[in-house]
Design an enzyme around this catalytic site. Structure first.
Site, PDB file in Angstrom:
ATOM      1  N   HIS A  17       0.844  -1.204   0.000  1.00  0.00           N
ATOM      2  CA  HIS A  17       0.000   0.000   0.000  1.00  0.00           C
ATOM      3  C   HIS A  17       0.883   1.259   0.000  1.00  0.00           C
ATOM      4  O   HIS A  17       0.637   2.206  -0.744  1.00  0.00           O
ATOM      5  CB  HIS A  17      -0.875   0.062   1.258  1.00  0.00           C
ATOM      6  CG  HIS A  17      -1.925  -0.997   1.361  1.00  0.00           C
ATOM      7  ND1 HIS A  17      -2.083  -1.799   2.460  1.00  0.00           N
ATOM      8  CD2 HIS A  17      -2.906  -1.378   0.494  1.00  0.00           C
ATOM      9  CE1 HIS A  17      -3.105  -2.617   2.279  1.00  0.00           C
ATOM     10  NE2 HIS A  17      -3.620  -2.390   1.096  1.00  0.00           N
ATOM     11  N   LYS A  41     -15.641  -8.408   3.302  1.00  0.00           N
ATOM     12  CA  LYS A  41     -14.540  -8.882   4.154  1.00  0.00           C
ATOM     13  C   LYS A  41     -14.871  -8.620   5.622  1.00  0.00           C
ATOM     14  O   LYS A  41     -15.547  -7.641   5.934  1.00  0.00           O
ATOM     15  CB  LYS A  41     -13.238  -8.139   3.836  1.00  0.00           C
ATOM     16  CG  LYS A  41     -12.693  -8.354   2.438  1.00  0.00           C
ATOM     17  CD  LYS A  41     -11.431  -7.517   2.256  1.00  0.00           C
ATOM     18  CE  LYS A  41     -10.856  -7.670   0.848  1.00  0.00           C
ATOM     19  NZ  LYS A  41      -9.783  -6.678   0.592  1.00  0.00           N
ATOM     20  N   ARG A  90      -1.543  -5.715  -8.504  1.00  0.00           N
ATOM     21  CA  ARG A  90      -0.441  -6.691  -8.421  1.00  0.00           C
ATOM     22  C   ARG A  90      -0.504  -7.700  -9.551  1.00  0.00           C
ATOM     23  O   ARG A  90       0.472  -8.367  -9.851  1.00  0.00           O
ATOM     24  CB  ARG A  90      -0.489  -7.427  -7.077  1.00  0.00           C
ATOM     25  CG  ARG A  90      -0.112  -6.566  -5.893  1.00  0.00           C
ATOM     26  CD  ARG A  90      -0.593  -7.151  -4.604  1.00  0.00           C
ATOM     27  NE  ARG A  90      -2.048  -7.250  -4.605  1.00  0.00           N
ATOM     28  CZ  ARG A  90      -2.793  -7.430  -3.524  1.00  0.00           C
ATOM     29  NH1 ARG A  90      -2.215  -7.540  -2.354  1.00  0.00           N
ATOM     30  NH2 ARG A  90      -4.104  -7.501  -3.609  1.00  0.00           N
ATOM     31  N   SER A 127      -2.712  -7.857   2.441  1.00  0.00           N
ATOM     32  CA  SER A 127      -3.104  -7.828   3.856  1.00  0.00           C
ATOM     33  C   SER A 127      -3.592  -9.199   4.317  1.00  0.00           C
ATOM     34  O   SER A 127      -3.307  -9.625   5.448  1.00  0.00           O
ATOM     35  CB  SER A 127      -4.207  -6.794   4.083  1.00  0.00           C
ATOM     36  OG  SER A 127      -3.740  -5.510   3.794  1.00  0.00           O
TER      37      SER A 127
END
Ligand code: PNS
Length: 159
Positions: A17, A41, A90, A127
């Site tokens: 991040h 989430k 990514r 994460s």
């Protein structure tokens, strides 16, 4: 004056991040890191803790600040005059997840999302993986900004 919001769950903020935020700070006049809730989430850290850890991580970056996103991201953008959303990619899985959100946000208010490719040195950091490594007793200190590993480990130990 172009203000970009870099949104995310930041549960917790990682070096990945931080790389995107740092590079965004060179592209835009101001980068506002928006700590939001992703309803798909379940967060480990409370939003206030995520904001606090992210704020500490960006404290030395000029033109960068952290806010909580209390509701819709596009509402925050309108409120603070942000005209760009900033996200890192990514790989293809990120693109597949990000594209519908970028299109929805543009549908809602016309705001554009700018994607920056993750730097190779941090493209393996997520994460969710950081939490998994930490849960199993692995070392995460070189994956996250200073102080985050301790906060996450304390939270996981208490849960
Ligand atoms: O880090 P994440 O979990 O991939 O980030 C997703 C996030 C938090 C940016 C997204 O869920 C979000 O924008 N939440 C705020 C509420 C909102 O605006 N929802 C509509 C998204 S199109």
């Amino acid at each position: 004056m172009t203000i970009a919001v870099c949104p995310g769950s930041f549960d917790p903020i990682t070096l990945g991040h931080l790389d995107v935020i740092r590079r965004g700070a060179r592209l835009f006049d101001e980068v506002v890191v928006g700590v939001a809730t992703n309803t798909s989430k379940t967060a480990v850290l409370e939003v206030a803790e995520r904001v606090e850890l992210a704020s500490r991580a960006v404290a030395d970056l000029p033109g960068v600040r952290v806010v909580e996103v209390p509701g819709l991201l596009v509402d925050l953008c309108r409120e603070i005059g942000a005209t760009v959303l900033l996200k890192g990619l990514r790989g293809g899985a990120d693109y597949d997840a990000e594209l519908p959100m970028a299109l929805m946000n543009r549908h809602l208010t016309g705001i554009e999302t700018v994607f920056v490719p993750a730097d190779r040195s941090v493209a393996h950091i997520a994460s969710s993986l950081v939490k998994d490594v930490a849960r199993h007793g692995g070392q995460i200190a070189d994956l996250v900004p200073p102080g985050v590993a301790e906060a996450l480990q304390a939270r996981l130990a208490g849960s």
